[in-house]
Design an enzyme around this catalytic site. Structure first.
Site, PDB file in Angstrom:
ATOM      1  N   PRO A  99      21.870   4.255  91.541  1.00 35.09           N
ATOM      2  CA  PRO A  99      21.708   5.654  92.529  1.00 35.09           C
ATOM      3  C   PRO A  99      20.516   6.639  91.767  1.00 35.09           C
ATOM      4  CG  PRO A  99      23.870   5.436  92.034  1.00 35.09           C
ATOM      5  CD  PRO A  99      23.207   4.329  91.147  1.00 35.09           C
ATOM      6  N   GLU A 143      32.663  15.415  64.417  1.00 35.38           N
ATOM      7  CA  GLU A 143      31.262  15.228  64.847  1.00 35.38           C
ATOM      8  C   GLU A 143      30.474  14.829  63.742  1.00 35.38           C
ATOM      9  OE1 GLU A 143      30.369  14.955  67.805  1.00 35.38           O
ATOM     10  OE2 GLU A 143      32.199  15.699  68.676  1.00 35.38           O
ATOM     11  N   HIS A 155      31.084  11.211  62.606  1.00 37.47           N
ATOM     12  CA  HIS A 155      30.118  10.261  63.479  1.00 37.47           C
ATOM     13  C   HIS A 155      28.655  10.305  62.919  1.00 37.47           C
ATOM     14  CE1 HIS A 155      32.547   9.586  66.882  1.00 37.47           C
ATOM     15  NE2 HIS A 155      32.494  10.736  67.292  1.00 37.47           N
TER      16      HIS A 155
HETATM   17  P1  ADP Z   1      18.031   6.788  95.486  1.00 38.24           P
HETATM   18  O1  ADP Z   1      17.410   5.524  94.729  1.00 38.24           O
HETATM   19  O2  ADP Z   1      19.382   6.842  95.274  1.00 38.24           O
HETATM   20  O3  ADP Z   1      17.683   6.726  97.029  1.00 38.24           O
HETATM   21  P2  ADP Z   1      16.411   9.018  95.821  1.00 38.24           P
HETATM   22  O4  ADP Z   1      15.139   8.266  96.321  1.00 38.24           O
HETATM   23  O5  ADP Z   1      17.168   9.767  97.006  1.00 38.24           O
HETATM   24  O6  ADP Z   1      17.424   8.041  94.993  1.00 38.24           O
HETATM   25  O7  ADP Z   1      15.924   9.945  94.762  1.00 38.24           O
HETATM   26  C1  ADP Z   1      16.369  11.134  94.502  1.00 38.24           C
HETATM   27  C2  ADP Z   1      15.529  12.060  94.149  1.00 38.24           C
HETATM   28  O8  ADP Z   1      15.143  11.721  92.495  1.00 38.24           O
HETATM   29  C3  ADP Z   1      14.033  12.005  94.642  1.00 38.24           C
HETATM   30  O9  ADP Z   1      13.913  12.913  95.806  1.00 38.24           O
HETATM   31  C4  ADP Z   1      13.097  12.582  93.425  1.00 38.24           C
HETATM   32  O10 ADP Z   1      13.032  14.319  93.514  1.00 38.24           O
HETATM   33  C5  ADP Z   1      13.920  12.013  92.491  1.00 38.24           C
HETATM   34  N1  ADP Z   1      13.122  10.723  92.026  1.00 38.24           N
HETATM   35  C6  ADP Z   1      14.204   9.600  91.738  1.00 38.24           C
HETATM   36  N2  ADP Z   1      12.979   8.619  91.387  1.00 38.24           N
HETATM   37  C7  ADP Z   1      11.811   9.161  91.284  1.00 38.24           C
HETATM   38  C8  ADP Z   1      10.538   8.868  90.587  1.00 38.24           C
HETATM   39  N3  ADP Z   1      10.282   7.547  90.330  1.00 38.24           N
HETATM   40  N4  ADP Z   1       9.593   9.573  90.628  1.00 38.24           N
HETATM   41  C9  ADP Z   1       9.551  10.851  91.200  1.00 38.24           C
HETATM   42  N5  ADP Z   1      10.841  11.313  91.523  1.00 38.24           N
HETATM   43  C10 ADP Z   1      11.934  10.653  91.519  1.00 38.24           C
HETATM   44 ZN    ZN Z   2      33.661  11.608  68.754  1.00 38.71          ZN
END
Ligand code: ADP
Ligand code: ZN
Ligand code: MG
Length: 607
Positions: free
Chosen positions: A207, A427, A430
């Site tokens: 995601p 901490e 670690h």
């Molecule tokens: P998913 O892979 O879950 O569909 P999205 O395409 O919805 O993710 O990405 C969510 C947001 O994260 C985008 O609107 C953008 O702002 C940011 N983002 C994610 N990947 C990139 C990337 N490679 N370059 C620039 N912005 C990114």
């Molecule tokens: Zn710890």
């Protein structure tokens, strides 16, 4: 990118045809008599007396009908009777013999007969159209949806659209998608060689890595219609409704070819069909319809189906076979350079100090997705505003990385003195174990300011390079570092606390993976006892081995973790002095940087 809901135009066309018919009818019947100039029918004696009184301005005699006007411009007609003096008398009264036009002028008749009545119709039509769009858009306009439409959003390219340049990193994915865009622009080039365009491409990845963003960029680059729909929109309560939507979507697409159809989160409809009793009929029908449609359309016409998912392993194999989604485009978490690029792309939207260097930020944010990086940049801007500055600084960015990783600083939670001392000691435990093993600065920063994520303190580690492989020794060292916190507590305070629960979890996970997945033990050799499903979403592992083996596995895991704990204990004991001093320093200052840490470490070592 402008998003336009496309309602069916049919009702509006009917409306306009109806309006036109009404106008025609009015023009044929009502308007001519209304538009005719007012003509009074009078008796001949009126005409006679007016001519005697010299009240007549113009006169037209046509057979039996006399049309005349008075001095004020009023028009009259009368029936002529035998009257020999008429011409003489009219001449004497100064009337001009001329043609009197009782019909309105052409311009007036067009204006009054057509244009004016059209205006209210247009106005009503405009509002009707708007209302229609609204009901169609909400999709609830029709309950059982005879027709209803697919609900797909059609995009038309606009100058504000997302382009490939807005997607940082992900070069491989962009290249693969670029080919599709190229084909849609110049299919001839490919046809000449006989190359066929892939019918479908599946974007897979964790995601927030930019799958949806990439699809939008394709829409922005390719100057063809782009239909976007989320998988969940096919999920309907009534059996057959989802299938109808799929059918409708592809019908629209075929009409508009070349075009792109994008189905986001396709796993909602594309899940494996399993033989469960009382399985989900509706979903299966929808999936079957999708499979049929994807076979049915002619790829050379230029309909390309893009889909995105973060659960590729749950998709029905029939969907993945060549001829449907025959191209799989991985959209992975960005590497260091990718993270720098993504930060830069998003930093364009905010005001930054001139001396901001993105590389250390990107290093800190190891493992962050594009969405998280976008969030980091935004947090930095928000922080700058909170502090009343006009631009964001390096510090803002650093702090916001921590916010995204560990949550906000918790101002209200007050630790008791004793608790604070234990957390500091934990901490440092670690960090010290890590430092003693690697002989270099293991941390960028240690703090014992509580965070909203629930962490009472945490150690921010920064890897210099990008790691794609881990050796057995590295994993063991890591487990040792995880156990270091608890070991330090035990060593100094002779008590154990709940603070180590997360460490224990992580250490156990690593040890278990060593045994059951990585084949890193002599006893079990290269046998996989666990398989990971759902690799992009947490990566749950399922164990598959006999109960006896399971028992032995568990024993081995315990053995590995315990031996590392003892090693950590030994290391700390040998450096107890350093542990005290560092803990004291952290307790007093609440935050310690990697440089300070190393300085105190070397000072004590010299003594
Ligand atoms: P998913 O892979 O879950 O569909 P999205 O395409 O919805 O993710 O990405 C969510 C947001 O994260 C985008 O609107 C953008 O702002 C940011 N983002 C994610 N990947 C990139 C990337 N490679 N370059 C620039 N912005 C990114
Ligand atoms: Zn710890
Ligand atoms: Mg998405």
């Amino acid at each position: 990118m402008q998003e336009v809901k496309k309602p069916s135009k049919k009702p509006m066309i009917f409306y306009y045809i109806l309006a036109l018919l009404i106008l025609l009818l009015l023009n044929a019947t009502l308007f001519p008599s209304v538009l005719r100039k007012q003509v009074q029918d009078v008796s001949y004696d009126v005409f006679m007396s007016m001519s005697y009184d010299k009240q007549i301005d113009q006169v037209q005699i046509e057979g039996d009908i006399i049309t005349f006007t008075d001095l004020d411009g009023g028009i009259y007609t009368t029936n002529a009777t035998d009257d020999p003096d008429r011409t003489q008398r009219l001449y004497e009264c100064g009337a001009t013999f001329t043609e009197i036009d009782t019909q309105p002028g052409l311009l007036t008749s067009i204006l009054v007969g057509w244009v004016l009545p059209l205006l209210p119709f247009l106005l009503i039509g405009f509002f009707l159209n708007k209302k229609l769009q609204k009901t169609m858009g909400s999709g609830d306009g029709m309950m059982f949806g005879m027709g209803g439409g697919s609900g797909a959003k059609a995009y038309i390219p606009s100058s504000a659209g997302i382009r490939f340049a807005d997607v940082a990193g992900e070069d491989e994915a962009k290249e693969l998608l670029h080919e599709i865009v190229d084909f849609l622009h110049d299919p001839e080039k490919y046809r000449e060689i006989g190359a066929k365009l892939p019918k479908g491409a599946l974007l897979v990845g964790p995601p927030g890595t930019g799958k949806t963003l990439l699809a939008k960029a394709v829409a922005g680059e390719a100057n063809v219609p782009f239909f976007s729909i989320a998988g969940s929109e096919f999920v309907e309560m009534f059996v057959g409704r989802g299938a109808a939507k799929v059918r409708d979507l592809f019908k629209q697409a075929n009409e508009k070819a070349p075009c792109i159809v994008f189905i986001d989160e396709i796993d909602t409809i594309g899940k494996k069909r399993d033989g469960q009793v009382g399985g989900n009929d509706e979903r299966e029908q929808t999936l079957n319809q999708l499979l049929t449609e994807m076979d049915g359309f002619d790829g050379s016409k230029g309909v390309v189906v893009l889909a995105a998912t973060n659960r590729p392993d749950s998709l029905d194999p029939a969907l993945l076979r060549p001829g449907r989604f025959d191209r799989r485009i991985p959209v992975e978490l960005p590497d260091l350079q990718g993270r720098v690029d993504i930060l830069k792309v998003h930093a364009k939207n905010i005001k930054l100090a001139d001396d901001v260097d993105f590389t250390p930020i990107a290093k800190m944010a190891a493992g962050a997705s594009g969405a998280e990086l976008a969030n980091i940049v935004n947090e930095a801007a928000l922080r700058a505003v909170r502090d009343g500055r006009k631009f964001a600084t390096q510090e803002d960015l650093q702090e916001s990385v921590e916010v995204v990783i560990a949550g906000y600083q918790k101002k209200t939670r007050v630790l008791s003195d004793q608790e604070k001392k234990i957390v500091a000691c934990h901490e440092i435990g670690h960090a010290l174990v890590a430092a003693l093993q690697s002989h270099s600065a293991p941390v960028q920063k240690i703090t014992i300011i509580p965070r909203t994520s629930g962490a009472l303190g945490y150690t921010l580690q920064v890897d210099d390079g990008e790691h794609f492989l881990m050796s057995k020794q590295e994993i063991l060292d890591k487990i040792c570092t995880y156990t270091g916190g608890r070991a330090a507590e035990e060593l100094v305070y002779h008590c154990v606390t709940t603070g180590a629960s997360n460490d224990i979890e992580q250490a156990t996970k690593l040890a278990r993976s060593m045994v059951s997945r990585f084949g890193m033990t002599d006893e079990f050799g290269m046998v996989a006892f666990e398989t990971v499903s759902n690799q992009y979403l947490g990566g749950d592992a399922t164990l598959s081995c006999s109960p006896e083996t399971q028992t032995r596995l568990d024993e081995k895991v315990i053995e590995i973790v315990e031996s590392q704990r003892q090693k950590a204990m030994r290391l700390l004991k040998e450096n107890e002095d350093t542990l005290y001093r560092l803990s004291q320093y952290l307790y007093e200052h609440e935050t310690i940087t990697g440089a300070e840490f190393m300085q105190i470490l070397s000072q004590t070592a010299e003594k």
